[in-house]
Scaffold this motif. Structure first.
Motif, PDB file in Angstrom:
ATOM      1  N   GLY A 154       0.832  -1.210   0.000  1.00 16.23           N
ATOM      2  CA  GLY A 154       0.000   0.000   0.000  1.00 16.23           C
ATOM      3  C   GLY A 154       0.854   1.243   0.000  1.00 16.23           C
ATOM      4  O   GLY A 154       0.895   2.002   0.978  1.00 16.23           O
ATOM      5  N   ILE A 155       1.522   1.498  -1.090  1.00 13.31           N
ATOM      6  CA  ILE A 155       2.552   2.537  -1.167  1.00 13.31           C
ATOM      7  C   ILE A 155       2.032   3.919  -0.790  1.00 13.31           C
ATOM      8  O   ILE A 155       2.722   4.701  -0.148  1.00 13.31           O
ATOM      9  CB  ILE A 155       3.152   2.588  -2.594  1.00 13.31           C
ATOM     10  CG1 ILE A 155       3.758   1.233  -2.955  1.00 13.31           C
ATOM     11  CG2 ILE A 155       4.216   3.685  -2.685  1.00 13.31           C
ATOM     12  CD1 ILE A 155       4.880   0.792  -2.052  1.00 13.31           C
ATOM     13  N   GLU A 156       0.818   4.255  -1.151  1.00 12.44           N
ATOM     14  CA  GLU A 156       0.334   5.621  -0.980  1.00 12.44           C
ATOM     15  C   GLU A 156      -0.592   5.814   0.215  1.00 12.44           C
ATOM     16  O   GLU A 156      -1.187   6.871   0.375  1.00 12.44           O
ATOM     17  CB  GLU A 156      -0.391   6.056  -2.264  1.00 12.44           C
ATOM     18  CG  GLU A 156       0.514   6.065  -3.491  1.00 12.44           C
ATOM     19  CD  GLU A 156      -0.221   6.473  -4.756  1.00 12.44           C
ATOM     20  OE1 GLU A 156      -1.442   6.707  -4.672  1.00 12.44           O
ATOM     21  OE2 GLU A 156       0.424   6.568  -5.804  1.00 12.44           O
ATOM     22  N   ILE A 157      -0.700   4.834   1.105  1.00 12.90           N
ATOM     23  CA  ILE A 157      -1.659   4.962   2.201  1.00 12.90           C
ATOM     24  C   ILE A 157      -1.052   5.601   3.450  1.00 12.90           C
ATOM     25  O   ILE A 157      -1.789   6.024   4.339  1.00 12.90           O
ATOM     26  CB  ILE A 157      -2.276   3.598   2.574  1.00 12.90           C
ATOM     27  CG1 ILE A 157      -1.209   2.634   3.105  1.00 12.90           C
ATOM     28  CG2 ILE A 157      -2.991   2.992   1.383  1.00 12.90           C
ATOM     29  CD1 ILE A 157      -1.803   1.323   3.604  1.00 12.90           C
ATOM     30  N   GLY A 158       0.252   5.688   3.536  1.00 11.41           N
ATOM     31  CA  GLY A 158       0.904   6.369   4.641  1.00 11.41           C
ATOM     32  C   GLY A 158       0.778   5.645   5.971  1.00 11.41           C
ATOM     33  O   GLY A 158       0.227   4.545   6.066  1.00 11.41           O
ATOM     34  N   ASN A 177      13.654  -2.446  -0.675  1.00  9.35           N
ATOM     35  CA  ASN A 177      12.319  -2.016  -0.255  1.00  9.35           C
ATOM     36  C   ASN A 177      11.868  -2.596   1.075  1.00  9.35           C
ATOM     37  O   ASN A 177      10.914  -2.111   1.671  1.00  9.35           O
ATOM     38  CB  ASN A 177      11.293  -2.373  -1.340  1.00  9.35           C
ATOM     39  CG  ASN A 177      11.642  -1.793  -2.688  1.00  9.35           C
ATOM     40  OD1 ASN A 177      12.053  -2.513  -3.598  1.00  9.35           O
ATOM     41  ND2 ASN A 177      11.498  -0.485  -2.833  1.00  9.35           N
TER      42      ASN A 177
END
Length: 226
Positions: A25-29, A108
């Motif tokens: 979930g790269i963009e969920i913070g 990563n």
């Protein structure tokens, strides 16, 4: 074996949701990751709670032993099941992540816990130990209190899940938040290197916090009954 199978499944769900959110979930913070861990606990609590109690965490099971609510032999079986579930959850996330062309576990990571230079907020070992002990103490205290006979029926899963989400909101930048040795063991086995070298912190500190919570509960400090 029903309880042990339930613990394998539940811990798999916890790691798949939480670690999966951190890796995939790269963009969920941080907020999104925190909610993923919290929601996973809610799902497991209502899904398998009636079978095994949905511990999903060696620190919780050891806390239950210290509180006098679980036998030592059963605790060992639970811990083995939890570690298996966490490894399977981390494996599932790893296999999915490697399907992305530019993913590298070395570059990563796999949602592993850590501290010090190069890890999130670069907090010290002492800070990591204090956070993990205190956060696990709070977490296990909430679990013990919300699952005792005098607690309101049907709300334990929500209380526990929201507590875990809150702990993550506070601590992701410190250690990535373990409060659960199994959750830390799963990803560390695939990442290796520094994650394995630092793994002892995320085994020892949560166990200390969980056992202290259980011991205080047994002493009557966290109990509502006379």
């Amino acid at each position: 074996m029903k309880k042990e199978i339930a613990e394998i499944f539940g811990t798999f769900v916890l790691v798949f949701f939480g670690v999966g959110a951190a890796v995939l979930g790269i963009e969920i913070g941080h907020f999104g990751i925190s909610m993923a861990f919290g929601v996973s606990i809610v799902a497991a609590a209502y899904g398998i709670g009636a079978i095994s109690g949905a511990h999903l965490n060696p620190a919780v099971s050891l806390g239950m032993v210290a509180a006098g609510r679980m036998a030592g032999g059963e605790c060992i079986r639970y811990i083995v099941a939890q570690i298996i579930g966490a490894i399977l959850g981390a494996l599932a996330v790893y296999l999915i992540a490697t399907g992305k062309a530019d993913y590298s576990v070395a570059a990563n990571g796999l949602g592993e816990n850590g501290y010090g230079a190069g890890y999130n907020g670069e907090y010290s070992l002492v800070a990591a130990l204090i956070f993990e002990i205190v956060a696990t103490f709070v977490f296990v205290t909430v679990i013990l209190g919300s699952t005792e006979n005098s607690a309101p029926v049907g709300f334990a899963g929500l209380a526990i899940g929201l507590t875990l989400a809150g702990i993550h909101l506070v601590g992701i930048n410190v250690t990535g938040v373990s409060v659960n040795p199994a959750r830390s063991i799963g990803p560390a086995l695939f990442v290796g290197g520094g994650a394995l070298a630092q793994l002892w912190v995320f085994i020892v500190a949560p166990i200390i916090g969980g056992v202290i919570a259980g011991a205080l509960y047994a002493a009557g400090i966290n109990r509502s009954d006379p």
